[in-house]
Design a protein around this motif. Sequence first.
Motif, PDB file in Angstrom:
ATOM      1  N   GLY A 136       0.743  -1.240   0.005  1.00 27.71           N
ATOM      2  CA  GLY A 136      -0.122   0.061   0.125  1.00 27.71           C
ATOM      3  C   GLY A 136       0.898   1.180   0.025  1.00 27.71           C
ATOM      4  O   GLY A 136       0.283   2.204   0.220  1.00 27.71           O
ATOM      5  N   LYS A 137       2.204   1.292  -0.109  1.00 31.08           N
ATOM      6  CA  LYS A 137       2.766   2.447  -0.154  1.00 31.08           C
ATOM      7  C   LYS A 137       3.127   2.837  -1.621  1.00 31.08           C
ATOM      8  O   LYS A 137       4.017   3.724  -1.779  1.00 31.08           O
ATOM      9  CB  LYS A 137       4.269   2.218   0.530  1.00 31.08           C
ATOM     10  CG  LYS A 137       3.898   1.793   2.072  1.00 31.08           C
ATOM     11  CD  LYS A 137       5.216   1.884   3.057  1.00 31.08           C
ATOM     12  CE  LYS A 137       6.513   1.203   2.481  1.00 31.08           C
ATOM     13  NZ  LYS A 137       6.169  -0.189   2.313  1.00 31.08           N
ATOM     14  N   ASP A 138       2.394   2.260  -2.446  1.00 29.45           N
ATOM     15  CA  ASP A 138       2.928   2.763  -3.917  1.00 29.45           C
ATOM     16  C   ASP A 138       2.686   3.943  -4.412  1.00 29.45           C
ATOM     17  O   ASP A 138       3.279   4.311  -5.623  1.00 29.45           O
ATOM     18  CB  ASP A 138       2.323   1.573  -5.068  1.00 29.45           C
ATOM     19  CG  ASP A 138       1.064   1.533  -4.613  1.00 29.45           C
ATOM     20  OD1 ASP A 138       0.353   1.298  -3.786  1.00 29.45           O
ATOM     21  OD2 ASP A 138      -0.110   2.023  -5.717  1.00 29.45           O
ATOM     22  N   ARG A 139       1.752   4.682  -3.860  1.00 30.32           N
ATOM     23  CA  ARG A 139       1.698   6.038  -3.982  1.00 30.32           C
ATOM     24  C   ARG A 139       2.201   7.276  -3.026  1.00 30.32           C
ATOM     25  O   ARG A 139       2.230   8.263  -3.362  1.00 30.32           O
ATOM     26  CB  ARG A 139       0.064   6.274  -4.055  1.00 30.32           C
ATOM     27  CG  ARG A 139      -0.623   5.501  -5.045  1.00 30.32           C
ATOM     28  CD  ARG A 139      -2.273   5.773  -5.093  1.00 30.32           C
ATOM     29  NE  ARG A 139      -3.048   5.160  -5.839  1.00 30.32           N
ATOM     30  CZ  ARG A 139      -4.428   5.320  -6.175  1.00 30.32           C
ATOM     31  NH1 ARG A 139      -5.029   6.079  -5.379  1.00 30.32           N
ATOM     32  NH2 ARG A 139      -4.906   4.429  -7.145  1.00 30.32           N
ATOM     33  N   VAL A 140       3.058   6.803  -2.321  1.00 26.49           N
ATOM     34  CA  VAL A 140       3.867   7.702  -1.312  1.00 26.49           C
ATOM     35  C   VAL A 140       4.754   8.113  -2.347  1.00 26.49           C
ATOM     36  O   VAL A 140       5.739   7.564  -2.619  1.00 26.49           O
ATOM     37  CB  VAL A 140       4.466   6.861  -0.267  1.00 26.49           C
ATOM     38  CG1 VAL A 140       5.204   7.788   0.678  1.00 26.49           C
ATOM     39  CG2 VAL A 140       3.415   6.192   0.653  1.00 26.49           C
ATOM     40  N   THR A 141       4.936   9.293  -2.157  1.00 29.23           N
ATOM     41  CA  THR A 141       5.886  10.345  -3.075  1.00 29.23           C
ATOM     42  C   THR A 141       7.095  10.681  -2.144  1.00 29.23           C
ATOM     43  O   THR A 141       7.363  10.800  -1.189  1.00 29.23           O
ATOM     44  CB  THR A 141       5.228  11.606  -3.560  1.00 29.23           C
ATOM     45  OG1 THR A 141       5.026  12.620  -2.421  1.00 29.23           O
ATOM     46  CG2 THR A 141       3.866  10.970  -4.565  1.00 29.23           C
ATOM     47  N   VAL A 142       8.010  11.327  -3.101  1.00 28.35           N
ATOM     48  CA  VAL A 142       9.283  11.908  -2.541  1.00 28.35           C
ATOM     49  C   VAL A 142       8.725  13.055  -1.652  1.00 28.35           C
ATOM     50  O   VAL A 142       9.589  13.191  -0.622  1.00 28.35           O
ATOM     51  CB  VAL A 142      10.230  12.550  -3.713  1.00 28.35           C
ATOM     52  CG1 VAL A 142      11.414  12.939  -3.049  1.00 28.35           C
ATOM     53  CG2 VAL A 142      10.683  11.113  -4.406  1.00 28.35           C
ATOM     54  N   ARG A 143       7.999  13.863  -2.301  1.00 28.17           N
ATOM     55  CA  ARG A 143       7.542  14.756  -1.391  1.00 28.17           C
ATOM     56  C   ARG A 143       6.928  14.275  -0.177  1.00 28.17           C
ATOM     57  O   ARG A 143       7.026  15.051   0.740  1.00 28.17           O
ATOM     58  CB  ARG A 143       6.609  15.872  -2.245  1.00 28.17           C
ATOM     59  CG  ARG A 143       6.267  17.206  -1.581  1.00 28.17           C
ATOM     60  CD  ARG A 143       5.201  18.012  -2.391  1.00 28.17           C
ATOM     61  NE  ARG A 143       5.889  18.224  -3.580  1.00 28.17           N
ATOM     62  CZ  ARG A 143       6.390  19.351  -3.903  1.00 28.17           C
ATOM     63  NH1 ARG A 143       6.902  20.227  -2.887  1.00 28.17           N
ATOM     64  NH2 ARG A 143       6.854  19.512  -5.341  1.00 28.17           N
ATOM     65  N   ASP A 144       6.003  13.269  -0.006  1.00 28.16           N
ATOM     66  CA  ASP A 144       5.685  12.944   1.198  1.00 28.16           C
ATOM     67  C   ASP A 144       6.668  12.638   2.120  1.00 28.16           C
ATOM     68  O   ASP A 144       6.537  12.765   3.413  1.00 28.16           O
ATOM     69  CB  ASP A 144       4.745  11.497   0.874  1.00 28.16           C
ATOM     70  CG  ASP A 144       3.466  12.026   0.102  1.00 28.16           C
ATOM     71  OD1 ASP A 144       3.122  12.983   0.196  1.00 28.16           O
ATOM     72  OD2 ASP A 144       2.844  11.049  -0.565  1.00 28.16           O
ATOM     73  N   LEU A 145       7.862  12.085   1.545  1.00 31.43           N
ATOM     74  CA  LEU A 145       8.885  11.572   2.446  1.00 31.43           C
ATOM     75  C   LEU A 145       9.495  13.045   3.070  1.00 31.43           C
ATOM     76  O   LEU A 145       9.795  12.879   4.291  1.00 31.43           O
ATOM     77  CB  LEU A 145      10.040  10.800   1.464  1.00 31.43           C
ATOM     78  CG  LEU A 145      11.288  10.898   2.266  1.00 31.43           C
ATOM     79  CD1 LEU A 145      11.150  10.094   3.632  1.00 31.43           C
ATOM     80  CD2 LEU A 145      12.346   9.854   1.198  1.00 31.43           C
TER      81      LEU A 145
END
Length: 379
Positions: A105-114
């Motif tokens: 379920g982390k496939d949509r986590v972006t670099v900006r989210d990080l």
Amino acid sequence: MTHEIHGFCEPRFQPLADAFRANFEDGLEVGASLALTWRGKPVVDLWAGHADRAGTRAWERDTIMQVFSVSKIMLLMCVLRLADQDKLELDAPIATYWPAFGQNGKDRVTVRDLLTHRTGVPGFRPQVSFEDLHDWKVVTDNIAAQAPWFEDPRQLCYAPVTFGYMVGELVRRVDGRPVRRFFRDEFARKAKADFQLGLSKRADCDRVAEMVFVQAQSAGARDADLHSEVTNTTTTGDWESWDRRSAEIPSSNAYGNGRSVARLCAILAMAGRLGLRRYLSREAVEAAGREQAIGEDSYIGFIRYGLVLGLDNQAFPAPSPTTMHWGGVGGSWGVADPRARLSLGYVPNQLVMGVMPLLDTRLARFNAALTALIPALPK
């Protein structure tokens, strides 16, 4: 008690030197260094006290100390450098560059989210050992395999240790170099800053100050149970061993002093350019200082984030509305204000544990001094 303060302070910045001295006179320090740059030039460079609890070893000009999460300032600069080189996109999923990260379920986590502390992976599940932290593959595989800890994967939750591994794995996959070498090559050496993400030479151990812990009442976290779980997702071990001091643990195992932290923060304070060299684009620095997320962070409490760093708000005050800053557990602090063209670095070895940075009396004094000084500086 009278303490000999070494170094220099230009007269207009004397309130900072007064705050530094007051912290020693009030028994709040064992040893420490404080530095300030203005318009890219050093204007304050002070050190005092002892590098050990017993008071047998003086804090010298080149003494260094573990600064913990202050290193996140340097990790941010590494990511911004790669973005400037068009090697990664901040709004691309992390899995674009690190496919395994997209599991569960982390496939949509972006670099900006990080970069805004919204990955949903604030710690290790399952817990990793102290020794495992030294094994890059073990910890990055752990992070990649995890499901988000929250129903909303983008819930704000600061990641004290996993953040550095996530940034480091991105850097390694995009550039090919380990993040500590990328940082050394692209920033530390070029800026002549005495700052390392893990010690590279055993001889440097002789310059490291001894940690002296003081426990304070914990405050600030919204979710005490989660805060405890994140804090305790690794076991303890020998912090002073060569294995630990040389380990690549980017979020916490970093070494520097006030001078090197201020020097590196000056890159942000000077809109990406320091001396004759441009390290980051002006646009990247402006984005870093622009509000990206605001709200209740499950680990920290209420906060305004730019990219990685904190911005001015009542719960997490900064010296000015245009300041970006971050602290390390125990008291180290890095500050950059691009409008005032000012940066600060502060590194102590007496670590006040369990308190939000600017609730630390020492930092509150520096913050008050800067708040008064900045409006009076010539534009």
